[in-house]
Design an enzyme around this catalytic site. Sequence first.
Site, mmCIF file in Angstrom:
data_model
loop_
_atom_site.group_PDB
_atom_site.id
_atom_site.type_symbol
_atom_site.label_atom_id
_atom_site.label_comp_id
_atom_site.label_asym_id
_atom_site.label_seq_id
_atom_site.Cartn_x
_atom_site.Cartn_y
_atom_site.Cartn_z
ATOM 1 N N PRO A 13 0.844 -1.201 0.000
ATOM 2 C CA PRO A 13 0.000 0.000 0.000
ATOM 3 C C PRO A 13 0.875 1.246 0.000
ATOM 4 O O PRO A 13 1.898 1.293 0.670
ATOM 5 C CB PRO A 13 -0.810 -0.120 1.290
ATOM 6 C CG PRO A 13 -0.131 -1.157 2.109
ATOM 7 C CD PRO A 13 0.624 -2.040 1.171
ATOM 8 N N GLU A 14 0.488 2.227 -0.782
ATOM 9 C CA GLU A 14 1.236 3.478 -0.826
ATOM 10 C C GLU A 14 0.403 4.581 -0.182
ATOM 11 O O GLU A 14 -0.681 4.329 0.335
ATOM 12 C CB GLU A 14 1.583 3.819 -2.279
ATOM 13 C CG GLU A 14 2.530 2.788 -2.886
ATOM 14 C CD GLU A 14 3.132 3.253 -4.196
ATOM 15 O OE1 GLU A 14 3.123 4.467 -4.469
ATOM 16 O OE2 GLU A 14 3.616 2.392 -4.940
ATOM 17 N N LYS A 69 3.412 7.018 5.464
ATOM 18 C CA LYS A 69 2.524 5.856 5.480
ATOM 19 C C LYS A 69 2.244 5.368 6.904
ATOM 20 O O LYS A 69 1.730 4.275 7.099
ATOM 21 C CB LYS A 69 3.136 4.728 4.634
ATOM 22 C CG LYS A 69 3.207 5.116 3.160
ATOM 23 C CD LYS A 69 3.283 3.924 2.233
ATOM 24 C CE LYS A 69 4.589 3.201 2.333
ATOM 25 N NZ LYS A 69 4.629 2.018 1.442
ATOM 26 N N ARG A 272 14.293 -2.269 -7.932
ATOM 27 C CA ARG A 272 12.842 -2.097 -8.096
ATOM 28 C C ARG A 272 12.483 -2.058 -9.576
ATOM 29 O O ARG A 272 13.083 -1.301 -10.354
ATOM 30 C CB ARG A 272 12.372 -0.787 -7.437
ATOM 31 C CG ARG A 272 12.731 -0.634 -5.969
ATOM 32 C CD ARG A 272 12.123 -1.709 -5.077
ATOM 33 N NE ARG A 272 10.676 -1.738 -5.103
ATOM 34 C CZ ARG A 272 9.895 -1.020 -4.303
ATOM 35 N NH1 ARG A 272 10.428 -0.221 -3.405
ATOM 36 N NH2 ARG A 272 8.582 -1.110 -4.381
#
Length: 475
Positions: A13-14, A69, A272
């Site tokens: 989740p961002e 976050k 990434r």
Amino acid sequence: MAKLGTTPNRYMPELPEVETVKRLLEKIVTNRTIIDIKVLRKNNVKNDPDIFVNSLKGETFLSMSRIGKFLIFHLSHDKVIVSHLRMEGKYYELDKNEPNTKYSRVVIYLDNKKKLCYDDSRCFGYLKLSSEKEYKLDKEIRKIGPEPWDADISTVIKQAKNKSIPIKTALLSQEIITGLGNIYVDETLFASKIHPLTPANKVNKKEWETILKESSRILKEAIESGGSTIKSYHPGKDIDGNFQTRLLVYGKNGSNCPICHHPYRFIKVNGRGTTFCPNCQILKNKQLKVAIFGPISSGKSTVLQTFKENNIPTISADEVVNNLYQRKDVIEIINKTFDLQGNTVDRNLLRNKLSKDPKLIKKIDKIVWPLVKEEISLFIKKHPKGIVVAEVPLLFEAKMENMFDVLIGVESHKNEKLLKNRDGNKAQELKIINSISTYQKNKEKADFIINNDSNLNSLNNKTNKIINKLIDRLD
Ligand SMILES: [Zn+2]
């Protein structure tokens, strides 16, 4: 259990998803008092479970906030719960008597016959008891930069000044600005037309302004859509974000850029997965290594000649091979491997042998390609500034494509006609057919394609246009 870094492409989740969770939780918990707490898995609570439960029982939730976050629950008596969802953490509101969700780790019973289950299949997320005084001093929270809409441009530039790491890595670290994870960083850099490998300290003021503007817009739009639902992540029970339908570049490797229609490219940046448009997001460089490839007699040498006439250093793999065949050590090893005699390589005899046994072609490639690679590398090193061009017909077969920043494919339908007019040499014809077919397989990786179906003048014009575009890419 797998280590965090070993699944770099797994979805986390961002910020927009966490903001969505925060807004959902705000409605669920505000003004509710905690009746009881059950800690079902100790590792998901960062305090002694007894202290955690006893300190919070009887307290009332006052409000929610978010730093990056981190979810922050503000409670009565200045108590605070800091929570991070990490990979799979979720909060579910259930009736008191309903069974807990499958991966419930902490259950908070509220004073309205409801309970809040913290569910986490991978157990990387957590809850931590803190206080209004202390939670901001947390090592991880202190490192977090401002959100893009709060960021001050001069502070941002100052922060980036000493960072020569790629801009994507710098943004992912959350230190300059916070809020961009793998999805939204790819989207932001695409919208800002900035190559993900650009060193952070090479991003200029105007580009930073664009990054702040675009990341603010993208994150706000994503928050409005409830975040993106990708793979299994849902911000809450039966709730899906729908921003994923508006993603333009993330996860779109294999499709074309909607702006310029160039195929996207996929690379790893610090481990990434990263998708970008090599035509819209150009990496500015001091040196630009260019390769020309394409089938036999498509016009590659003419294109190379045009570069040369513009005073750009050029090298041709065919010429390198010719020179190699003059080298004593190369002559020796080839004659030995292929059972040939003499002080030179009898190339006609060698060609004859190769045409009879395709396995031998692999053998000769194994000898010749590494040497060609070495020569071309030396040539590139000799010209560390500006454009340097190599004509490598079998660029992909020689596995040399990664040595270059820009790939130019040269193709021509004329060589099919040419093929018909050849002298009936079967081996030669086969070679041409092969070279066309391997070219077709790889041409989509080219940054530019020159179609040489018209006359020499048009070929030169096309080449000169590309040269001008390349000059623009120089730092
Ligand atoms: Zn594009």
